[in-house]
Every structure is written in C-alpha cells, then in structure tokens.
Write a protein that holds these residues in place. Structure first.
Motif, mmCIF file in Angstrom:
data_model
loop_
_atom_site.group_PDB
_atom_site.id
_atom_site.type_symbol
_atom_site.label_atom_id
_atom_site.label_comp_id
_atom_site.label_asym_id
_atom_site.label_seq_id
_atom_site.Cartn_x
_atom_site.Cartn_y
_atom_site.Cartn_z
ATOM 1 N N ALA A 1 -54.023 -3.629 -46.377
ATOM 2 C CA ALA A 1 -54.501 -4.845 -47.405
ATOM 3 C C ALA A 1 -54.183 -5.354 -48.886
ATOM 4 C CB ALA A 1 -55.274 -6.365 -47.044
ATOM 5 N N THR B 1 -55.517 -9.997 -51.207
ATOM 6 C CA THR B 1 -56.036 -10.948 -49.769
ATOM 7 C C THR B 1 -57.431 -11.161 -50.132
ATOM 8 O OG1 THR B 1 -55.944 -8.627 -48.576
ATOM 9 C CG2 THR B 1 -53.964 -10.006 -48.913
ATOM 10 N N ALA C 1 -56.730 -12.388 -44.389
ATOM 11 C CA ALA C 1 -55.488 -11.746 -43.567
ATOM 12 C C ALA C 1 -56.325 -11.367 -42.707
ATOM 13 C CB ALA C 1 -54.770 -11.048 -44.615
ATOM 14 N N ALA D 1 -51.678 -15.237 -51.231
ATOM 15 C CA ALA D 1 -51.643 -13.241 -50.664
ATOM 16 C C ALA D 1 -51.632 -13.070 -48.920
ATOM 17 C CB ALA D 1 -52.594 -12.418 -51.719
ATOM 18 N N ASP D 2 -52.686 -13.776 -48.415
ATOM 19 C CA ASP D 2 -53.176 -13.942 -46.849
ATOM 20 C C ASP D 2 -51.535 -13.731 -46.257
ATOM 21 O OD1 ASP D 2 -56.209 -12.607 -46.772
ATOM 22 O OD2 ASP D 2 -56.406 -15.234 -47.757
#
Length: 287
Positions: A164, A168, A171, A204-205
């Motif tokens: 990731a 994040t 996520a 961003a997730d």
C-alpha cells in the motif's frame, strides 16, 4: 474526482451509461412513450386487428404470462427468442413491456456488450447482444443468466494485495476482510456489506482499494427510489453498490460480498404481480 469506491474518470459524470434497447427500431410515433403512454397507444388501436396482425406476438405474451406465473426467485430463468417476429410484432412486445427500473450492460470477452433492460413488469427482462439481432430475447427470472454467469466466469477468484502507498490508513485491513469474506461466501448465504460511509477511509485508501479490486464486467443501474449503481469488481462475489441523491451525490457507498445485489433482483412477489398485470393487459387489448 468523486468520493466513493468508484472513482469517475476525468470528465465523466457517472460510472454507468445505459442506452435503451430497441429504440433505433421504433418509428417516430413510438419514441419517447412511457409505459402508460405505450398502453394508451395500444388502447387507441383495434384489438382484433392487432391480434390478426401480430398473432405470434400475442401468443408469445400469453406464453410469457403463464411462465412468469410459475417462476420463483431461485428457479432457472426462462428464455423467449424474438428473432422470429416481424417489426410490427417486435414493436408490440416493446410497447407492452416498456422500460422498468433496472438496466445495464455486461462486457463480454469478445469485446461485445450485452444490453440488459428490465420491463415495467418486474422479472421480465429484455437482453440483446450489441450488433447481433440473433441474440435478442426476453428472459424471465430474478436477473438474466448472462449477468449471473459473467459475475462468476469473468472475475478473479482471489485478491492480489500489493504494497500500500505510504499515505493509506485502513486499506490493507479492509482488503484482508474483503478477501476473507469473499473466500468464505457460498451461494444461498446472505450477502455481507461493508459500509464506506461509516468507515474512516482516506481518499488514498479508496484509490488503492479500487485499484486492487479492479473493475468487473457488469454495470447496472436501478432507478427506483433514487438511483442505485451496481458495479461488479474484478473479484468474484465482490460488488460496489452506491446510492445517489437527486444531485448525483453519493449518500451510501458500500461493497457487498455475495451474489448479485438484491437491489437489482426481482423477487417472488414481483413474479406474481407481473403475471397478473400481463394477463390483464392481454385480456384488455387482445381478446
């Protein structure tokens, strides 16, 4: 860029663009008719003349009425081909069925699109393959078989989770939960919902989540009480289900793990109601 699991490409207003089935085949006098308008058009015509001019269409409608009366939500769908009908008979079928709340497309491996349109009689669907009149048919069931099959045959059976990005937050644990639920889900079980509206997910997730799950072959829109957009992800049994208000703003953003989301399905009570309504139409306009 829109919030939510599905992120619109630059300049796009919505993820699903559904075009009506059969519109190009209609004369100008038929275009733009609502379901009630279509029946009003039928009411202005001589029923005996219609029955004489379109015997195969009337017979097909009667057969469909009997078929949907016996249909159940978990039964195999029933298909009725339209390639034996002439243009007038097709118009008649289109006018009787109208356009209901659910529509969509299925992307096939050969690059063609299958167009899906539920009629005003829930549980009766029109299905047509793009630029192929030989695959133009009516289907009775909870959802067309091509949707259910594509959801299984054209999606991956597992999630590949890469590293990731640094910005994040949640996520990775959410993806791990989705993977666990998708692996464990079996047909007949209830779907499980992950509600992003309530989860602390950063932009961003959501981007990483969408990139990891990918886009699947099915896009459906239900325009009942508000708009609901259903997108198959690239992972089997994982769906994006988004509800929008009149301003096209997401008010509920979820992932469902399970079969085709219930918002796009016809239920057993729908079949009973549609059978009764179709029989009433036949008796009122063709007998």
């Amino acid at each position: 860029m829109k919030p939510g699991f599905w992120i619109a490409p630059e300049g796009a207003e919505q993820p699903v663009s559904v075009f009506p089935i059969g519109e190009e085949a209609l004369d100008a006098q038929y275009k733009g008719l609502t379901a009630s308008g279509a029946l009003a058009k039928l009411a202005s015509m001589d029923s005996e003349a219609l029955a004489r001019s379109c015997p195969r269409a009337v017979e097909l409608l009667s057969t469909m009425a009997a078929a949907i009366a016996a249909q159940t939500a978990d039964a195999q769908t029933q298909l009725f081909r339209l390639d034996g009908l002439n243009d007038l008979e097709r118009r008649l079928i289109e006018d009787v069925l109208g356009e209901g709340e659910v529509a969509g497309v299925v992307a096939l491996p050969d690059g063609r699109l299958a167009q899906i349109q539920e009629s005003v009689l829930a549980g009766i669907w029109r299905v047509r393959l793009e630029a192929d009149e030989s695959h133009d048919y009516i289907e009775i069931g909870s959802v067309p078989e091509i949707v259910a099959r594509a959801a299984v045959d054209l999606t991956a059976d597992d999630i590949v989770i890469g590293p990731a990005p640094e910005d994040t937050m949640n996520a990775l644990p959410v993806l791990a939960e989705i993977r666990e639920r998708a692996r464990a889900w079996q047909p007949g079980q209830r779907s499980q919902t992950i509600n992003f509206t309530l989860l602390p997910m950063s932009p961003a997730d959501m981007v990483f989540l969408q990139q990891t799950l990918g886009n699947g072959p099915i896009q459906l829109v239900s325009r009942g009480y508000g708009t609901c957009r259903v997108l198959a992800t690239g992972i089997r049994n994982v769906w994006s289900v988004q509800f929008f208000n009149a301003m096209d703003t997401i008010i509920l953003d979820t992932l469902e793990v399970g079969g085709v989301p219930v918002v796009a399905l016809a239920a057993s009570e729908d079949f009973e109601d549609s059978a009764e309504r179709l029989q009433q139409i036949i008796e009122a306009y063709f007998t």
